[in-house]
Design an enzyme around this catalytic site. Structure first.
Site, PDB file in Angstrom:
ATOM      1  N   CYS A  41       0.856  -1.191   0.000  1.00 39.25           N
ATOM      2  CA  CYS A  41       0.000   0.000   0.000  1.00 39.25           C
ATOM      3  C   CYS A  41       0.889   1.238   0.000  1.00 39.25           C
ATOM      4  CB  CYS A  41      -0.920  -0.007   1.209  1.00 39.25           C
ATOM      5  SG  CYS A  41      -0.040   0.174   2.769  1.00 39.25           S
ATOM      6  N   CYS A  44       3.065   1.338   3.003  1.00 39.36           N
ATOM      7  CA  CYS A  44       4.174   0.389   2.855  1.00 39.36           C
ATOM      8  C   CYS A  44       5.294   1.009   2.026  1.00 39.36           C
ATOM      9  CB  CYS A  44       3.703  -0.890   2.167  1.00 39.36           C
ATOM     10  SG  CYS A  44       2.423  -1.796   3.029  1.00 39.36           S
ATOM     11  N   ARG A  48       9.119   1.852   3.099  1.00 37.15           N
ATOM     12  CA  ARG A  48      10.294   1.450   2.324  1.00 37.15           C
ATOM     13  C   ARG A  48      11.213   2.640   2.084  1.00 37.15           C
ATOM     14  NH1 ARG A  48       7.897  -2.484  -2.473  1.00 37.15           N
ATOM     15  NH2 ARG A  48       7.004  -4.027  -1.059  1.00 37.15           N
ATOM     16  N   CYS A 104      -6.700   4.873   2.356  1.00 38.46           N
ATOM     17  CA  CYS A 104      -5.401   5.513   2.152  1.00 38.46           C
ATOM     18  C   CYS A 104      -5.272   5.922   0.681  1.00 38.46           C
ATOM     19  CB  CYS A 104      -4.263   4.582   2.554  1.00 38.46           C
ATOM     20  SG  CYS A 104      -4.223   3.002   1.710  1.00 38.46           S
ATOM     21  N   CYS A 130      -4.131  -0.103   2.441  1.00 41.60           N
ATOM     22  CA  CYS A 130      -3.475   0.030   3.754  1.00 41.60           C
ATOM     23  C   CYS A 130      -4.145  -0.804   4.846  1.00 41.60           C
ATOM     24  CB  CYS A 130      -3.452   1.491   4.187  1.00 41.60           C
ATOM     25  SG  CYS A 130      -2.481   2.550   3.120  1.00 41.60           S
TER      26      CYS A 130
END
Length: 173
Positions: A41, A44, A48, A104, A130
């Site tokens: 998502c 995420c 990262r 999201c 998300c």
């Protein structure tokens, strides 16, 4: 003990160990995405990016660990770990307490001068939601694991920063 930690921060190997640990986290995320078909998502993807910042800080520390550049790396470490924690916490809250109507974003909002989703679309393009929990280990989602990992990294970084301060000398007399 604290003196040993300070001396450890002067060694390139310590910084490379941090970089290797973060790289393992990044590669694990990509493995989940491409081999286990877990769709990342937007949160995420932001996590990262924050971990990539931590990797960069570790590499900066490895360049010249015996110089003041080490302090820049430690500050970068703390900022990136805090950002990773904040994003993982936000995603955990969305997963544990999903809102009725909110969702999201579908597209990441990176700064114009750093469009990671255009430069590295295989890593920084979100395709998931998300609120999807997806994979779990010991009843904890990836976001929950990252909350703990990033909190640990932040606390270790804070301790490394504290031990950089000069020790007061004892007066004999």
């Amino acid at each position: 003990m604290l003196r040993k930690l300070k001396l450890f921060s002067f060694h390139r190997g310590a910084w490379l160990l941090l970089a290797a640990g973060v790289l393992v986290l990044e590669l694990t995320a990509l493995g989940f995405q491409y081999y286990l078909d877990q769709k990342p998502c937007v949160l995420c993807v932001y996590q990262r990016a924050a971990l990539a910042g931590l990797l960069l800080a570790a590499l900066v520390g490895a360049i010249a660990p015996k110089t003041p550049l080490r302090l820049v790396a430690i500050i970068g470490w703390l900022v990136a770990a805090e950002k990773t924690f904040t994003l993982a916490w936000e995603q955990t809250q969305l997963q544990l307490h999903p809102p009725l109507f909110a969702t999201c974003d579908f597209f990441p909002r990176f700064p114009q001068w750093l469009p990671l989703n255009h430069w590295f679309p295989a890593i920084f393009t979100p395709t998931g939601n998300c609120m999807d929990k997806g994979w779990e280990l010991l009843s904890m989602t990836m976001a929950q694991w990252l909350v703990g990992i990033s909190a640990g990294l932040f606390l270790i970084g804070l301790l490394v920063l504290v031990v950089q301060m000069p020790c007061p000398r004892k007066n004999k007399g």
